[in-house]
Design a protein around this motif. Structure first.
Motif, PDB file in Angstrom:
ATOM      1  N   PRO A 189       0.930  -1.196   0.047  1.00 32.41           N
ATOM      2  CA  PRO A 189       0.049   0.075  -0.125  1.00 32.41           C
ATOM      3  C   PRO A 189       0.689   1.118  -0.008  1.00 32.41           C
ATOM      4  CG  PRO A 189      -0.920  -1.598   1.796  1.00 32.41           C
ATOM      5  CD  PRO A 189       0.573  -2.030   1.085  1.00 32.41           C
ATOM      6  N   ASN A 190       0.239   2.466  -0.495  1.00 35.12           N
ATOM      7  CA  ASN A 190       0.945   3.755  -0.362  1.00 35.12           C
ATOM      8  C   ASN A 190       1.579   4.006   0.746  1.00 35.12           C
ATOM      9  OD1 ASN A 190       1.794   5.845  -1.484  1.00 35.12           O
ATOM     10  ND2 ASN A 190      -0.010   7.210  -0.902  1.00 35.12           N
ATOM     11  N   GLY A 191       2.866   4.314   0.813  1.00 35.82           N
ATOM     12  CA  GLY A 191       3.614   4.695   2.144  1.00 35.82           C
ATOM     13  C   GLY A 191       4.409   3.596   2.650  1.00 35.82           C
ATOM     14  N   TYR A 192       4.291   2.569   2.152  1.00 31.96           N
ATOM     15  CA  TYR A 192       4.869   1.213   2.685  1.00 31.96           C
ATOM     16  C   TYR A 192       6.093   0.720   1.690  1.00 31.96           C
ATOM     17  CZ  TYR A 192       1.210   0.480   6.398  1.00 31.96           C
ATOM     18  OH  TYR A 192       0.512   0.685   7.513  1.00 31.96           O
ATOM     19  N   ILE A 193       7.028   0.112   2.215  1.00 25.64           N
ATOM     20  CA  ILE A 193       8.141  -0.553   1.278  1.00 25.64           C
ATOM     21  C   ILE A 193       8.077  -1.867   1.289  1.00 25.64           C
ATOM     22  CG2 ILE A 193       9.418   1.591   1.299  1.00 25.64           C
ATOM     23  CD1 ILE A 193      11.453   0.283   3.058  1.00 25.64           C
ATOM     24  N   LEU A 194       8.485  -2.744   0.400  1.00 25.69           N
ATOM     25  CA  LEU A 194       8.607  -4.134   0.498  1.00 25.69           C
ATOM     26  C   LEU A 194       9.838  -4.621   1.252  1.00 25.69           C
ATOM     27  CD1 LEU A 194       7.033  -6.901  -0.404  1.00 25.69           C
ATOM     28  CD2 LEU A 194       8.319  -6.804  -2.393  1.00 25.69           C
ATOM     29  N   ASN A 195       9.874  -5.443   2.072  1.00 26.00           N
ATOM     30  CA  ASN A 195      10.891  -5.843   2.780  1.00 26.00           C
ATOM     31  C   ASN A 195      10.852  -7.576   3.244  1.00 26.00           C
ATOM     32  OD1 ASN A 195      13.512  -6.304   3.588  1.00 26.00           O
ATOM     33  ND2 ASN A 195      13.201  -5.015   5.475  1.00 26.00           N
TER      34      ASN A 195
END
Length: 617
Positions: A189-195
């Motif tokens: 979602p917007n504002g999140y980054i994948l890790n």
């Protein structure tokens, strides 16, 4: 004592030598084990290279009929520059037993096999590969496969008869070997980054820093003696301005740095154990069926060469025979008996002599006689004198053989015949009777131990070896499993202005500024500090508490008058549809192999037979 000391030294030296020997053996074993591992890895790499070479080489040499096999041995591969000489340690791999092959197993399926034999070490890879046929014409239109080789045109003659002509269409075909790749698309979602398959949003928790001051202190200084003229009295200077402002062009300000966050670049590789090939989400190892042919005989028969035999004894048949008159039959012979001829020896001298008062009557037999030699009577008692004589008797036969005191004369029976034959249904060969029949031949096929049968294939299944590596983009560094790029914030500071209260004169600049005014008094002493209190010849003044700086709670980072702490919030990833691609390259950045591969044969029909369609009439 001296000998005891020398003995201790010798024991120490022997212990050191033994320890060095153990260390040497350990290092030798480790080195040997590493050499074995490296040699095995080299064997597996060479086997994989042979398999890749096979798929590339056979792509335009596909067998036409089901069951057909094309094979190339290692010596041919070396001769055709498809491979170099392969070694396993110091052993040169067998050029006649090592080979690559392709077999058409079904209409659109092939089995590609690589077999490598190096001394007593051998292994193989068998991979199932589908095939696809795409037929297009020069206009890139897909045509009917059944009609790809010819076209027909029909005309009617004057009599109404239909005359059709078949024209062969030239077709050019090329075959390429392609891998299937997949990329699983995930987003946040917007504002999140994948890790690491998680969506994380990072933010700063900001609180005000705690001010810290020193305690007030009362100090004493000597007063200055007044000479009756004007003297200087000092006070604190006033500072205005000097406000510092930080901000970031990119990222988030936290403490003394600007932070930019990025998701890790993840690369997942899926491999199979040695000898296995990837198909879908599993690893398979194929091998050929073991076919056995067994020949047996029916019950009661024995195998001899390539047939079955049942044997029986000869049946012996004999007619009755008779003996001549006077003879008696016994088994296969006839006999009669006669009394033997007797011959006596002379009596000779007596064998014993004795006297007795008891009378015994004389007697004579063939071999013994008792003779009364005389008697004497004295005083009424008679004494008898005896002598005992013996002789031998011998027997002999004029005819025949002496047996049990008789002469046996033998002769053959008269008449009687003996014949032999085989039981009904048997064939005679010399003295052997036999019945012959064909062998019962049965064929069986099975898989080697540990393999599972599927149709005409044998396979083992193993899990994929999944290795995931992740790294940060360029200019980012990993901190606590997060990709971070730190940069220095832009700092803007207003100029500091040093001034004095009204009525005071300024001397010096910046931190060296001093503020004073001229005062004239009649006191004997005076204090130079305006805030001091004069008492006798001493100046008493209170040193106010000083500002020592700001502090933050544990886990927070101080920045000016604020405290920052990095916080994170997690949520589930958003899965998108998987993206598939096909390539003849064995690796595609961002994609992983599915394990499926295809021989793609593309045929282009020249529907204009080499002519320019624009000039055709």
């Amino acid at each position: 004592m001296k000998n005891n000391k020398n003995g201790k030294i010798l024991n120490v030296l022997l212990g050191i030598i033994a320890l060095l020997a153990i260390i040497f053996i350990i290092f030798w074993l480790i080195s040997k084990n590493n050499n074995v591992i490296n040699t095995n890895n080299n064997f597996n790499e060479n086997l994989q290279k042979m398999q890749e070479t096979a798929k590339e080489y056979f792509k335009d040499k596909l067998p036409k009929n089901i069951g057909d096999t094309t094979i190339m041995y290692l010596d041919e591969m070396i001769e055709n520059d498809l491979s170099e000489e392969i070694t396993y340690g110091k052993i040169t791999c067998d050029k006649n037993l090592s080979y690559i092959s392709i077999t058409k197993s079904n209409d659109n399926e092939y089995k590609v096999k690589s077999n490598l034999v190096c001394g007593n070490v051998s292994d193989n890879i068998i991979e199932k590969i589908n095939s696809k046929l795409i037929i297009t014409n020069e206009d890139n239109n897909v045509t009917n496969e059944e009609n790809k080789n010819n076209s027909a045109s029909c005309e009617c003659d004057d009599n109404g008869k239909i005359d059709c002509k078949v024209t062969e269409i030239p077709t050019t075909c090329t075959t390429e070997y392609t891998y299937e790749f997949v990329k699983y698309n995930v987003s946040c979602p917007n504002g999140y980054i994948l890790n690491n398959n998680e969506c994380i949003k990072y933010s700063n928790d900001v609180i005000s820093a705690t001010e810290n001051y020193s305690e007030k202190q009362t100090k004493v200084k000597d007063a200055i003696k007044n000479d009756g003229t004007y003297h200087k009295v000092y006070t604190d200077y006033i500072v205005s301005g000097g406000v510092e402002t930080k901000y970031c062009e990119k990222g988030t300000l936290s403490g003394n740095y600007c932070y930019e966050y990025s998701q890790k670049i993840t690369k997942t590789t899926e491999t199979c154990p040695s000898g296995y090939v990837k198909e879908g989400n599993a690893c398979y190892k194929y091998t050929d069926l073991i076919k056995t042919t067994e020949s047996t005989c029916p019950s009661g028969y024995v195998k001899n060469n390539n047939a079955c035999y049942k044997y029986a004894d000869l049946i012996i048949e004999t007619t009755e025979s008779t003996c001549p008159s006077g003879y008696t039959k016994s088994g296969d012979t006839c006999y009669k008996t006669e009394s033997p001829k007797k011959e006596y020896s002379s009596w000779g001298n007596p064998v014993s002599e004795w006297s007795t008062t008891t009378y015994q009557a004389p007697y004579t037999t063939e071999t013994e006689k008792l003779v009364l030699m005389g008697s004497n009577t004295i005083k009424g008692i008679t004494t008898y004198n005896y002598a005992l004589y013996r002789r031998t008797v011998s027997y002999s036969c004029t005819n025949g053989t002496l047996k049990n005191g008789l002469c046996y004369i033998y002769t053959n029976p008269i008449g009687g015949t003996t014949t032999s034959r085989c039981p009904s249904g048997y064939t005679r060969s010399g003295d052997i009777c036999y019945i012959k029949t064909d062998l019962i031949v049965s064929t069986d096929s099975y898989c080697p131990t540990g393999y599972i049968r599927s149709g005409n294939n044998c396979y083992k299944k193993a899990d994929l070896i999944v290795e995931t590596t992740s790294y940060c983009p360029t200019d980012y560094t990993e901190e606590n499993n997060i990709c971070v790029k730190k940069s220095t914030p832009i700092i803007e500071t207003t100029e500091k202005i040093y001034s004095c209260p009204s009525g005071y004169t300024k001397e010096g600049n910046n931190e060296n500024t001093k503020c004073y005014k001229l005062v004239k008094s009649a006191d004997t002493y005076y204090c130079e500090d305006e805030k001091a209190t004069l008492k006798d010849n001493l100046c008493y003044y209170v040193e106010e508490s000083k500002f020592l700086g700001y502090t933050c709670p544990y886990g927070y980072t101080l920045d000016n008058k604020s405290c920052y702490k990095m916080t994170s919030e997690k949520t589930n990833v958003i899965w998108g549809n998987p993206e598939y691609k096909y390539s003849k390259n064995s690796y595609l950045e961002g994609y992983q192999k599915t394990g499926f591969a295809t021989f793609v044969t593309t045929c282009i029909e020249d529907i204009y037979n080499g002519q320019n369609p624009n000039t055709m009439k």
